[in-house]
Design a protein around this motif. Sequence first.
Motif, PDB file in Angstrom:
ATOM      1  N   PHE A  86       0.866  -1.185   0.000  1.00  0.00           N
ATOM      2  CA  PHE A  86       0.000   0.000   0.000  1.00  0.00           C
ATOM      3  C   PHE A  86       0.900   1.230   0.000  1.00  0.00           C
ATOM      4  CE2 PHE A  86      -1.857   3.440   2.457  1.00  0.00           C
ATOM      5  CZ  PHE A  86      -3.078   3.612   1.828  1.00  0.00           C
ATOM      6  N   PHE A 128      -1.160   1.110  -5.030  1.00  0.00           N
ATOM      7  CA  PHE A 128      -0.490  -0.135  -4.694  1.00  0.00           C
ATOM      8  C   PHE A 128       0.661  -0.364  -5.658  1.00  0.00           C
ATOM      9  CE2 PHE A 128      -4.899  -0.381  -3.490  1.00  0.00           C
ATOM     10  CZ  PHE A 128      -4.820  -0.764  -2.168  1.00  0.00           C
ATOM     11  N   CYS A 158       0.593  -4.751   2.529  1.00  0.00           N
ATOM     12  CA  CYS A 158      -0.819  -4.741   2.184  1.00  0.00           C
ATOM     13  C   CYS A 158      -1.452  -6.044   2.658  1.00  0.00           C
ATOM     14  CB  CYS A 158      -0.972  -4.564   0.683  1.00  0.00           C
ATOM     15  SG  CYS A 158      -2.670  -4.321   0.200  1.00  0.00           S
ATOM     16  N   CYS A 161      -4.497  -7.310   0.699  1.00  0.00           N
ATOM     17  CA  CYS A 161      -4.301  -7.501  -0.725  1.00  0.00           C
ATOM     18  C   CYS A 161      -4.155  -8.952  -1.134  1.00  0.00           C
ATOM     19  CB  CYS A 161      -3.048  -6.750  -1.202  1.00  0.00           C
ATOM     20  SG  CYS A 161      -3.181  -4.988  -1.030  1.00  0.00           S
TER      21      CYS A 161
END
Length: 163
Positions: A86, A128, A158, A161
């Motif tokens: 991130f 990202f 992240c 993610c």
Amino acid sequence: MFIGGLSWDTTDVEGLKKYFSQFGKVDACTIMRDPDGRSRGFAFLTFEEPESVNAVLAQEHTLDGKTIDPKRAIPREEHLRNTRYFVGGLSHATTADSMRDFFSAYGKVVDATVMVDRETGRSKGFGFVTFEDSSNQERFVGKLGLVLDDKEVGVALCIACIA
């Protein structure tokens, strides 16, 4: 589960537990807080049965007047293999290409994405970046002084993610 996007009004663990108990028996629930006690806008929640997670992920959720974003939490060991990060604090001028160019100094970038508002097309100020491997993450994750397009940015693992 990771429960993101909580309203600042969501401060009661019991209320969060009650909401998610419609999907199965909640084992534990923790709203993450700043040192001064304010909610950080996310929580972690575990169910007794794994099937409950699938039931949660099958629909959208609104709690305390705000759409929330539950995701399957990833065990700590999985984070070691994470290659997606991130990036917050992006300038409105930052593009995927400028992000890719900047982060290529830290390794082979396989993807760079700047999140944009669907209606206005303007950057939301975050995105990202995905690397081929995570070997250099200590050089940029959580480091101060990373300046991209004349603006200091922050980079974090992240956790939401990884599918």
